[in-house]
Design a protein around this motif. Structure first.
Motif, PDB file in Angstrom:
ATOM      1  N   SER A  76      38.665  48.338  46.217  1.00 17.53           N
ATOM      2  CA  SER A  76      39.555  49.059  46.993  1.00 17.53           C
ATOM      3  C   SER A  76      41.039  48.365  47.468  1.00 17.53           C
ATOM      4  O   SER A  76      42.170  48.795  47.381  1.00 17.53           O
ATOM      5  CB  SER A  76      39.132  49.368  48.579  1.00 17.53           C
ATOM      6  OG  SER A  76      38.815  47.920  49.005  1.00 17.53           O
ATOM      7  N   VAL A  77      41.066  47.074  46.872  1.00 13.29           N
ATOM      8  CA  VAL A  77      42.478  46.270  47.124  1.00 13.29           C
ATOM      9  C   VAL A  77      42.654  45.282  46.119  1.00 13.29           C
ATOM     10  O   VAL A  77      43.690  44.645  45.951  1.00 13.29           O
ATOM     11  CB  VAL A  77      42.398  45.294  48.573  1.00 13.29           C
ATOM     12  CG1 VAL A  77      42.229  46.297  49.517  1.00 13.29           C
ATOM     13  CG2 VAL A  77      41.102  44.480  48.303  1.00 13.29           C
ATOM     14  N   ASN A  78      41.758  45.429  44.969  1.00 18.38           N
ATOM     15  CA  ASN A  78      42.100  44.731  43.630  1.00 18.38           C
ATOM     16  C   ASN A  78      43.582  45.120  43.259  1.00 18.38           C
ATOM     17  O   ASN A  78      43.591  46.363  42.867  1.00 18.38           O
ATOM     18  CB  ASN A  78      40.979  44.748  42.854  1.00 18.38           C
ATOM     19  CG  ASN A  78      41.114  43.439  41.677  1.00 18.38           C
ATOM     20  OD1 ASN A  78      42.151  42.571  41.754  1.00 18.38           O
ATOM     21  ND2 ASN A  78      40.376  43.679  40.550  1.00 18.38           N
ATOM     22  N   ALA A  79      44.505  44.228  42.911  1.00 10.56           N
ATOM     23  CA  ALA A  79      45.739  44.763  42.468  1.00 10.56           C
ATOM     24  C   ALA A  79      45.791  44.218  40.816  1.00 10.56           C
ATOM     25  O   ALA A  79      45.989  43.247  40.552  1.00 10.56           O
ATOM     26  CB  ALA A  79      46.883  44.290  43.055  1.00 10.56           C
ATOM     27  N   VAL A  80      45.990  45.442  39.930  1.00 10.74           N
ATOM     28  CA  VAL A  80      45.689  45.393  38.569  1.00 10.74           C
ATOM     29  C   VAL A  80      46.995  45.283  37.880  1.00 10.74           C
ATOM     30  O   VAL A  80      47.909  46.462  38.421  1.00 10.74           O
ATOM     31  CB  VAL A  80      44.705  46.251  38.062  1.00 10.74           C
ATOM     32  CG1 VAL A  80      45.014  46.193  36.437  1.00 10.74           C
ATOM     33  CG2 VAL A  80      43.125  45.764  38.230  1.00 10.74           C
ATOM     34  N   GLY A  81      47.438  44.421  37.060  1.00 12.43           N
ATOM     35  CA  GLY A  81      48.793  44.575  36.291  1.00 12.43           C
ATOM     36  C   GLY A  81      49.060  43.504  35.447  1.00 12.43           C
ATOM     37  O   GLY A  81      47.984  42.657  35.331  1.00 12.43           O
ATOM     38  N   PRO A  82      50.194  42.942  35.083  1.00  9.43           N
ATOM     39  CA  PRO A  82      50.418  41.848  34.387  1.00  9.43           C
ATOM     40  C   PRO A  82      49.979  40.573  35.077  1.00  9.43           C
ATOM     41  O   PRO A  82      50.540  40.497  36.270  1.00  9.43           O
ATOM     42  CB  PRO A  82      51.714  41.886  34.016  1.00  9.43           C
ATOM     43  CG  PRO A  82      52.457  42.777  34.880  1.00  9.43           C
ATOM     44  CD  PRO A  82      51.264  43.814  35.203  1.00  9.43           C
ATOM     45  N   VAL A  83      49.399  39.622  34.631  1.00 13.87           N
ATOM     46  CA  VAL A  83      48.923  38.589  35.458  1.00 13.87           C
ATOM     47  C   VAL A  83      49.221  37.192  34.365  1.00 13.87           C
ATOM     48  O   VAL A  83      49.351  37.419  33.154  1.00 13.87           O
ATOM     49  CB  VAL A  83      47.672  38.310  35.709  1.00 13.87           C
ATOM     50  CG1 VAL A  83      47.285  39.467  36.891  1.00 13.87           C
ATOM     51  CG2 VAL A  83      46.451  38.627  34.730  1.00 13.87           C
TER      52      VAL A  83
END
Length: 575
Positions: A76-83
């Protein structure tokens, strides 16, 4: 708010209806998403540079992939993107190409597509179970180590130190030849911002005393969250007013004002063969990293988490990143910790964040131009500190020393040598401990509890024993790694009870007997025959009996196979 994933066939996510019914919660998610959009833009640009790519590709990786994961992902809160980790691994995978060239960029996009396809294949064949072999200690150590590395990596922006590298040892080696340890104006700004953010997080009553008295209690929870936005806004104004760039303080450059149309990257058999090893490693690390963060948060928030669903969400997010000109993405510790710290409870905040990044990039980029990277680093550091899992180490140290060792070694290896090596070391330590525990098989001589059919350890309970019989319970499956230990224990027990003619092995806890164990049991039976003794088995499980039925363990058995230990005792005690 509890988070429940919708069924695969439902177009409208189930978390949306409660938000529509409660406008206050929806407004909170909207504000969180907008704040995240402001904060992740510079971060995304920096990670693109870390990958050796044009900064704009960081934005491409932070829009559509984020929305895709928010809709289909497991958390519900995992923020996916460039890491950082995918950026570093992308750079390493493409080291044979000219840095920054068009071919380099094209290969990065293709690599993201391959990572996405591999993750989707893993989802289809349901490889999410692999997370079962990533213990709590490995996951917590990895997250904590990654958080520390993120903090160390942000020091170059926070205080202007030329610190870079995969791990602390690498960083220290590169720092040895540096003349400047920090940049004074940058350090003053960064440490000042960091101090204010620490007070905002850990001393809110002192920080917001006047506001707490003026505003209603219902608004108190939002004061700390909006303070970050106020700090960012004020820093931009001051940076422009006093021309921080001339002082040597790094600030955000003007953003590009266009996005590419979706397009398939170039793919050929030669490219696939060349990039496949790197794609496999990135897919594995991205999944374990993202699933560790998402699973840990789900545990803390008492929410469901499905590793196999996480594969699907990450796979589709990486495919989307490739189609829209981005590089490999994953669930980021710093991004997710910021998302949670700002108050996110549902995927709506991530969707709003992605839309906000798009709008800001296209129309409002000039308003955040000039944001000091030192202030952004302070925000990231305060978020990353919250992800250092000290509580798990304390619990493990008190209750499970082996898990505490796994956590500590994973953490130290991640910080010292980098995330890739740290994760591998953590997994190896975890597997070594599994083998060690299975090697040290627990075996007990048991007796009968008087007046019952229960049999218990003679050293723990007051039980009846029998001079002509030994009842031995083996509490582990038997395989090549523990057969020597078991055989030594059996021989020692037989020597301890020389008058016993019947050796009864209770197989209640034995779920598997491999070939090496079968040979050991057959040899033990032959030894007992030479000593004029008999070997018996009791309570063998059906699948185990199916495997042993036609082996010398049963066909040459000197004694009998009993259905229960009680039947064995009743039959043998008077013989």
């Amino acid at each position: 708010m509890a988070f429940t994933k919708r069924p695969a066939f439902n177009i409208i996510p189930t978390w949306l209806a409660p938000l529509l019914a409660e406008p206050k919660r929806a407004l909170s998610e909207l504000s969180t998403g907008l704040m995240m959009a402001v904060l992740v833009i510079p971060q995304s640009l920096g990670y693109a540079l870390l990958a050796g790519l044009p900064p704009v590709m960081g934005l491409y990786s932070a829009i559509v992939p984020t929305m895709v994961y928010a809709y289909v992902g497991s958390s519900s809160v995992n923020a996916v993107g460039p890491v950082a980790i995918t950026a570093i691994m992308t750079s390493g995978a493409l080291s044979s190409y000219a840095l920054g060239s068009l071919q380099y960029q094209a290969m990065a996009v293709t690599l993201a597509l391959m990572v996405g396809v591999l993750l989707m294949l893993a989802h289809v064949i349901r490889l999410g179970w692999i997370m079962q072999f990533v213990s709590r200690g490995v996951a917590s150590g990895f997250i904590s180590g990654a958080s520390v590395l993120i903090i160390l990596g942000q020091l170059k922006h926070l205080i202007g130190t030329p610190l870079s590298g995969d791990g602390l040892i690498d960083m220290m080696g590169k720092m040895a030849g540096q003349e400047r340890l920090f940049h004074a104006p940058t350090a003053m700004l960064g440490l000042g911002a960091l101090g204010l953010l620490f007070m905002n997080r850990y001393r809110p009553t002192l920080m917001h005393g006047v506001l707490y008295r003026l505003l209603p209690k219902s608004a108190h929870a939002h004061i700390a969250r909006f303070f970050i936005v106020v700090l960012v806004g004020v820093s931009i104004i001051i940076a422009r007013q006093y021309d921080f760039a001339n002082l040597g303080i790094a600030t955000l450059a003007p953003l590009p004002t266009h996005l590419p149309p979706p397009a398939l990257p170039m793919v050929s058999l030669d490219i696939i063969i060349t990039l496949l090893p790197s794609a496999l490693l990135i897919a594995l690390i991205a999944f374990i990293s993202s699933a560790s963060v998402a699973g840990n948060l789900a545990r803390i928030r008492h929410e469901p988490f499905a590793p196999n669903h996480e594969l699907k969400g990450l796979g589709l997010a990486n495919i989307a990143s490739s189609l829209f000109g981005g590089f490999a993405v994953s669930g980021g510790i710093s991004r997710t910790s910021m998302n949670v710290a700002l108050g996110a409870n549902t995927p709506l905040s991530s969707m709003v964040c992605a839309i906000g990044v798009l709008i800001i990039a296209l129309f409002l980029g000039q308003f955040i131009t000039g944001l000091p990277y030192a202030v952004l680093s302070a925000v990231i550091i305060t978020s990353a500190i919250a992800m250092i899992d000290v509580a798990s180490f304390r619990v493990a140290h008190a209750q499970d020393k082996s898990e505490a060792l796994t956590l500590a070694m994973t953490f130290v290896a991640c910080v010292g040598f980098g995330l890739n090596i740290g994760l591998i070391i953590g997994l190896l330590v975890s597997f070594a401990l599994i083998i060690y525990r299975s090697h040290r098989v627990h075996m007990a001589v048991v007796g009968q509890v008087e007046g019952s059919e229960h049999f218990r350890n003679i050293h723990r309970h007051d039980v009846q024993t029998f001079d002509n019989m030994i009842l031995i319970r083996i509490d582990e499956s038997l395989y090549f790694g523990n057969v020597a230990t078991v055989r030594t224990a059996l021989d020692d027990i037989c020597r301890e009870y020389p008058t016993a003619r019947h050796i009864v092995i209770i197989m209640t806890a034995v779920n598997h007997v491999d070939l090496s164990a079968q040979e050991m049991l057959a040899d033990f039976n032959r030894t007992l025959i030479m000593d004029d003794k008999q070997l018996h088995f009791t309570e063998i499980k059906g699948p185990v009996m199916d495997a042993l039925m036609h082996t010398p363990v049963i066909t040459a058995l000197s004694g009998q196979v009993f259905l229960s230990t009680g039947m064995a005792v009743n039959t043998l005690k008077n013989t």
